[in-house]
Design a protein around this motif. Structure first.
Motif, PDB file in Angstrom:
ATOM      1  N   MET A   1     -30.399  45.125 -38.410  1.00  7.64           N
ATOM      2  CA  MET A   1     -29.287  44.678 -37.591  1.00  7.64           C
ATOM      3  C   MET A   1     -28.657  43.450 -38.254  1.00  7.64           C
ATOM      4  O   MET A   1     -29.354  42.536 -38.671  1.00  7.64           O
ATOM      5  CB  MET A   1     -29.795  44.354 -36.197  1.00  7.64           C
ATOM      6  N   PRO A   2     -27.330  43.424 -38.372  1.00  9.28           N
ATOM      7  CA  PRO A   2     -26.667  42.278 -38.991  1.00  9.28           C
ATOM      8  C   PRO A   2     -26.885  40.993 -38.189  1.00  9.28           C
ATOM      9  O   PRO A   2     -26.955  41.011 -36.964  1.00  9.28           O
ATOM     10  CB  PRO A   2     -25.188  42.655 -38.980  1.00  9.28           C
ATOM     11  N   THR A   3     -26.951  39.900 -38.908  1.00 10.42           N
ATOM     12  CA  THR A   3     -27.115  38.601 -38.249  1.00 10.42           C
ATOM     13  C   THR A   3     -25.773  38.106 -37.724  1.00 10.42           C
ATOM     14  O   THR A   3     -24.711  38.620 -38.111  1.00 10.42           O
ATOM     15  CB  THR A   3     -27.664  37.570 -39.242  1.00 10.42           C
ATOM     16  N   LYS A   4     -25.832  37.098 -36.869  1.00 10.96           N
ATOM     17  CA  LYS A   4     -24.591  36.499 -36.364  1.00 10.96           C
ATOM     18  C   LYS A   4     -23.788  35.902 -37.504  1.00 10.96           C
ATOM     19  O   LYS A   4     -22.566  35.984 -37.515  1.00 10.96           O
ATOM     20  CB  LYS A   4     -24.900  35.425 -35.326  1.00 10.96           C
ATOM     21  N   HIS A   6     -23.612  36.937 -40.555  1.00 11.68           N
ATOM     22  CA  HIS A   6     -22.943  38.054 -41.240  1.00 11.68           C
ATOM     23  C   HIS A   6     -21.704  38.475 -40.460  1.00 11.68           C
ATOM     24  O   HIS A   6     -20.627  38.666 -41.031  1.00 11.68           O
ATOM     25  CB  HIS A   6     -23.921  39.221 -41.385  1.00 11.68           C
ATOM     26  N   GLU A   7     -21.847  38.608 -39.160  1.00 14.35           N
ATOM     27  CA  GLU A   7     -20.719  39.017 -38.322  1.00 14.35           C
ATOM     28  C   GLU A   7     -19.596  37.976 -38.350  1.00 14.35           C
ATOM     29  O   GLU A   7     -18.422  38.331 -38.346  1.00 14.35           O
ATOM     30  CB  GLU A   7     -21.181  39.266 -36.886  1.00 14.35           C
ATOM     31  N   ARG A  48     -23.021  53.003 -48.896  1.00 12.30           N
ATOM     32  CA  ARG A  48     -24.436  52.739 -48.605  1.00 12.30           C
ATOM     33  C   ARG A  48     -25.306  53.814 -49.228  1.00 12.30           C
ATOM     34  O   ARG A  48     -24.954  54.987 -49.267  1.00 12.30           O
ATOM     35  CB  ARG A  48     -24.675  52.741 -47.094  1.00 12.30           C
TER      36      ARG A  48
END
Length: 57
Positions: A1-4, A6-7, A48
């Motif tokens: 899950m992407p981190t904050k 990253h977002e 990907r």
């Protein structure tokens, strides 16, 4: 899950695409002059690697 983090970076680029050219220029990469920066398709699924199943050789 992407981190904050990253977002947040993704949102910065979405809101200001020219930020990418500033970042690249900041690390010494020459960017041709341009009048406008636009985002294209942001779906990176095509780039990907598929997940590996089983032992890696």
């Amino acid at each position: 899950m992407p981190t904050k983090e990253h977002e947040y970076l993704i949102e910065l680029v979405r809101n200001r695409p020219s930020l990418v050219t500033s970042l690249l220029a900041g690390v010494g990469i020459s960017i041709p002059s341009f009048d406008e920066a636009q985002l294209g398709d942001c779906d990176d699924a095509a780039y990907r690697r598929p997940p590996r199943h089983g032992p890696a050789f």
